[in-house]
Design a protein around this motif. Structure first.
Motif, PDB file in Angstrom:
ATOM      1  N   THR A 189     -14.269   4.265  17.616  1.00  0.00           N
ATOM      2  CA  THR A 189     -14.684   4.185  16.222  1.00  0.00           C
ATOM      3  C   THR A 189     -14.045   5.333  15.463  1.00  0.00           C
ATOM      4  O   THR A 189     -13.959   6.456  15.975  1.00  0.00           O
ATOM      5  CB  THR A 189     -16.221   4.273  16.092  1.00  0.00           C
ATOM      6  N   GLY A 190     -13.597   5.053  14.265  1.00  0.00           N
ATOM      7  CA  GLY A 190     -12.976   6.107  13.464  1.00  0.00           C
ATOM      8  C   GLY A 190     -12.732   5.643  12.054  1.00  0.00           C
ATOM      9  O   GLY A 190     -13.239   4.601  11.626  1.00  0.00           O
ATOM     10  N   GLU A 191     -11.951   6.422  11.327  1.00  0.00           N
ATOM     11  CA  GLU A 191     -11.665   6.110   9.935  1.00  0.00           C
ATOM     12  C   GLU A 191     -10.172   5.891   9.742  1.00  0.00           C
ATOM     13  O   GLU A 191      -9.350   6.620  10.296  1.00  0.00           O
ATOM     14  CB  GLU A 191     -12.129   7.263   9.036  1.00  0.00           C
ATOM     15  N   SER A 192      -9.829   4.876   8.971  1.00  0.00           N
ATOM     16  CA  SER A 192      -8.435   4.577   8.676  1.00  0.00           C
ATOM     17  C   SER A 192      -8.325   4.166   7.214  1.00  0.00           C
ATOM     18  O   SER A 192      -8.739   3.069   6.832  1.00  0.00           O
ATOM     19  CB  SER A 192      -7.919   3.453   9.582  1.00  0.00           C
ATOM     20  N   VAL A 193      -7.799   5.064   6.393  1.00  0.00           N
ATOM     21  CA  VAL A 193      -7.669   4.792   4.960  1.00  0.00           C
ATOM     22  C   VAL A 193      -6.598   3.742   4.709  1.00  0.00           C
ATOM     23  O   VAL A 193      -6.715   2.908   3.817  1.00  0.00           O
ATOM     24  CB  VAL A 193      -7.336   6.094   4.206  1.00  0.00           C
ATOM     25  N   ILE A 194      -5.536   3.791   5.524  1.00  0.00           N
ATOM     26  CA  ILE A 194      -4.441   2.843   5.423  1.00  0.00           C
ATOM     27  C   ILE A 194      -4.046   2.457   6.851  1.00  0.00           C
ATOM     28  O   ILE A 194      -4.210   3.277   7.766  1.00  0.00           O
ATOM     29  CB  ILE A 194      -3.247   3.458   4.669  1.00  0.00           C
ATOM     30  N   PRO A 195      -3.630   1.219   7.095  1.00  0.00           N
ATOM     31  CA  PRO A 195      -3.279   0.820   8.467  1.00  0.00           C
ATOM     32  C   PRO A 195      -2.312   1.792   9.139  1.00  0.00           C
ATOM     33  O   PRO A 195      -1.301   2.186   8.563  1.00  0.00           O
ATOM     34  CB  PRO A 195      -2.642  -0.563   8.273  1.00  0.00           C
ATOM     35  N   GLU A 196      -2.636   2.170  10.380  1.00  0.00           N
ATOM     36  CA  GLU A 196      -1.832   3.116  11.146  1.00  0.00           C
ATOM     37  C   GLU A 196      -1.542   2.550  12.527  1.00  0.00           C
ATOM     38  O   GLU A 196      -2.384   1.871  13.118  1.00  0.00           O
ATOM     39  CB  GLU A 196      -2.572   4.446  11.314  1.00  0.00           C
ATOM     40  N   LEU A 197      -0.360   2.842  13.035  1.00  0.00           N
ATOM     41  CA  LEU A 197       0.002   2.394  14.370  1.00  0.00           C
ATOM     42  C   LEU A 197      -0.601   3.334  15.411  1.00  0.00           C
ATOM     43  O   LEU A 197      -0.470   4.555  15.309  1.00  0.00           O
ATOM     44  CB  LEU A 197       1.522   2.370  14.529  1.00  0.00           C
ATOM     45  N   LYS A 198      -1.268   2.770  16.403  1.00  0.00           N
ATOM     46  CA  LYS A 198      -1.888   3.533  17.481  1.00  0.00           C
ATOM     47  C   LYS A 198      -1.413   2.990  18.826  1.00  0.00           C
ATOM     48  O   LYS A 198      -1.005   1.832  18.945  1.00  0.00           O
ATOM     49  CB  LYS A 198      -3.413   3.440  17.419  1.00  0.00           C
ATOM     50  N   LEU A 199      -1.499   3.839  19.835  1.00  0.00           N
ATOM     51  CA  LEU A 199      -1.191   3.457  21.206  1.00  0.00           C
ATOM     52  C   LEU A 199      -2.428   3.631  22.069  1.00  0.00           C
ATOM     53  O   LEU A 199      -3.265   4.495  21.810  1.00  0.00           O
ATOM     54  CB  LEU A 199      -0.049   4.314  21.760  1.00  0.00           C
ATOM     55  N   ILE A 200      -2.537   2.807  23.085  1.00  0.00           N
ATOM     56  CA  ILE A 200      -3.635   2.885  24.041  1.00  0.00           C
ATOM     57  C   ILE A 200      -3.067   3.251  25.402  1.00  0.00           C
ATOM     58  O   ILE A 200      -2.067   2.675  25.851  1.00  0.00           O
ATOM     59  CB  ILE A 200      -4.380   1.538  24.156  1.00  0.00           C
ATOM     60  N   GLY A 201      -3.700   4.213  26.063  1.00  0.00           N
ATOM     61  CA  GLY A 201      -3.269   4.604  27.393  1.00  0.00           C
ATOM     62  C   GLY A 201      -4.452   4.905  28.287  1.00  0.00           C
ATOM     63  O   GLY A 201      -5.573   5.115  27.809  1.00  0.00           O
ATOM     64  N   LEU A 202      -4.217   4.894  29.575  1.00  0.00           N
ATOM     65  CA  LEU A 202      -5.239   5.272  30.544  1.00  0.00           C
ATOM     66  C   LEU A 202      -5.086   6.747  30.870  1.00  0.00           C
ATOM     67  O   LEU A 202      -3.967   7.231  31.084  1.00  0.00           O
ATOM     68  CB  LEU A 202      -5.105   4.430  31.818  1.00  0.00           C
ATOM     69  N   ALA A 203      -6.182   7.487  30.886  1.00  0.00           N
ATOM     70  CA  ALA A 203      -6.128   8.917  31.171  1.00  0.00           C
ATOM     71  C   ALA A 203      -5.488   9.157  32.537  1.00  0.00           C
ATOM     72  O   ALA A 203      -5.796   8.463  33.506  1.00  0.00           O
ATOM     73  CB  ALA A 203      -7.541   9.504  31.152  1.00  0.00           C
TER      74      ALA A 203
END
Length: 365
Positions: free
Chosen positions: A63-77
């Motif tokens: 959960t978080g805040e995004s004022v404008i669409p942003e590219l994110k990546l998902i990884g395993l620790a």
């Protein structure tokens, strides 16, 4: 009673304000596993961890805040590879992730991601075509089939032109989406001049808050420092004897800054032209400052001597950090030239061969 009602309304308003621009990512990794999931953003083009969530039975939430669409990546620790990428924006986003099959990930709830998928699907098609052409090229090469090799080269060139055209049309169609800015940044920005960048920045004005538009703006600002008409950035580097040499020492002359290296074949092919213009104009208020990007000093000095390169030379190597001046001048490949006038302003960049001769003939009549 009235105070209680007012207080309740205030809480409701504050609660509603807190949810503005909020995103909620619900993820499901298949096959299920436990551990930690990391959400990455970007800083100066590099992935940086932004948040970590528990992974239980393959499930995780961010959960978080995004004022404008942003590219994110998902990884395993604890793992280097990323298992997902998505455009995050306000709302509820569902992800189904297949770590061993990146392209099969399913993401719902992000309109920007839907646009991005259109582009990615098309690029996957181009990639498949490229792989097929590479296989055919290898087969034709092994049999010495010259006609087939030429046909494949033509097909490949056509495919690359079509890829560029598709990307260009995609950016134009979705120009109000940060996805378009991302595609432009990844595809076109490196080969664009200041005029083109300024033009696309006007197109992206409605989404100027996007990190991708900011990166395009930064590139334009950097290029502006070395664009036509701008004062050439001064520098001081060591000459062949180790003594410092400053570009500003030659103010009052037309100066050609020539970025080169002894290992650079195109540089050596261009060298006769450089020698010719130097010998023609050296007594008419013209100088050359050769900026070497050689890693080995001996190779640099030997080439200067053997090839009779009788102009000013400096080595772009400071405390074992190569290319600092080349970076300042936005040099992306060599040979690269910058012609400066008597006041120290940039006249033209990348003049070579006949073009360089014509320009100097015009300036030094």
């Amino acid at each position: 009673m009235k105070k209680i009602v007012v207080f309740a309304l205030s809480v409701l308003i504050l609660s509603s304000c807190g949810k503005k621009n909020q995103f909620n990512i619900s993820g499901n990794i298949i096959p299920a596993q436990d551990g930690k999931v990391v959400l990455y953003g970007f800083k100066e083009g590099q992935p940086v961890p932004k948040d970590t969530a528990d992974l239980k039975g393959g499930k995780f939430k961010f959960t978080g805040e995004s004022v404008i669409p942003e590219l994110k990546l998902i990884g395993l620790a604890g793992q280097e590879n990323f298992i997902g990428q998505l455009f995050v924006e306000e709302g509820k986003i569902d992800m189904t992730i297949y770590p061993d099959s990146f392209q099969n990930n399913v993401i719902k709830g992000s309109p920007s991601q839907d646009i991005f998928k259109i582009y990615i699907d098309e690029m996957v098609g181009f990639q498949k075509k490229e792989n097929e052409l590479q296989q055919r090229f290898g087969q034709a090469q092994s049999t010495g089939n010259t006609d087939e090799l030429n046909a494949i080269r033509f097909e490949y060139q056509t495919m690359m032109e079509n890829t560029q055209l598709y990307s260009k049309n995609f950016v134009a169609k979705y120009n109000t989406s940060p996805v378009a800015a991302y595609v432009y940044l990844m595809t076109f920005v490196q080969n664009a001049d200041v005029e083109e960048l300024d033009s696309i920045l006007k197109v992206f004005e409605p989404i100027k808050a996007s990190e991708f538009v900011a990166a395009i703006q930064e590139r334009a600002d950097v290029l502006r420092l070395t664009s036509k008409g701008s004062p050439a950035p001064d520098f001081t580097l060591a000459g062949p004897d180790g003594a410092p040499v400053s570009l500003s020492s030659y103010k009052g002359k037309y100066v050609l800054i020539d970025f080169w290296a002894s290992w650079c074949k195109p540089c050596m092919e261009e060298l006769p032209n450089v020698i010719d213009v130097y010998n023609t104009y050296k007594d008419k208020g013209f100088e050359i400052v050769g900026v070497s990007l050689d890693r080995e000093k001996d190779a640099w000095l030997k080439t200067i001597k053997d090839m009779k390169m009788n102009w000013i030379h400096v080595w772009d190597m400071t405390e074992n950090a190569p290319g600092q001046v080349a970076t300042k001048y936005n040099v992306s490949g060599i040979p690269h030239t910058v012609l400066i006038d008597r006041e120290g302003k940039i006249v033209e960049t990348n003049l070579r061969g006949a073009q360089l001769k014509l320009k100097l003939a015009e300036l030094l009549k």
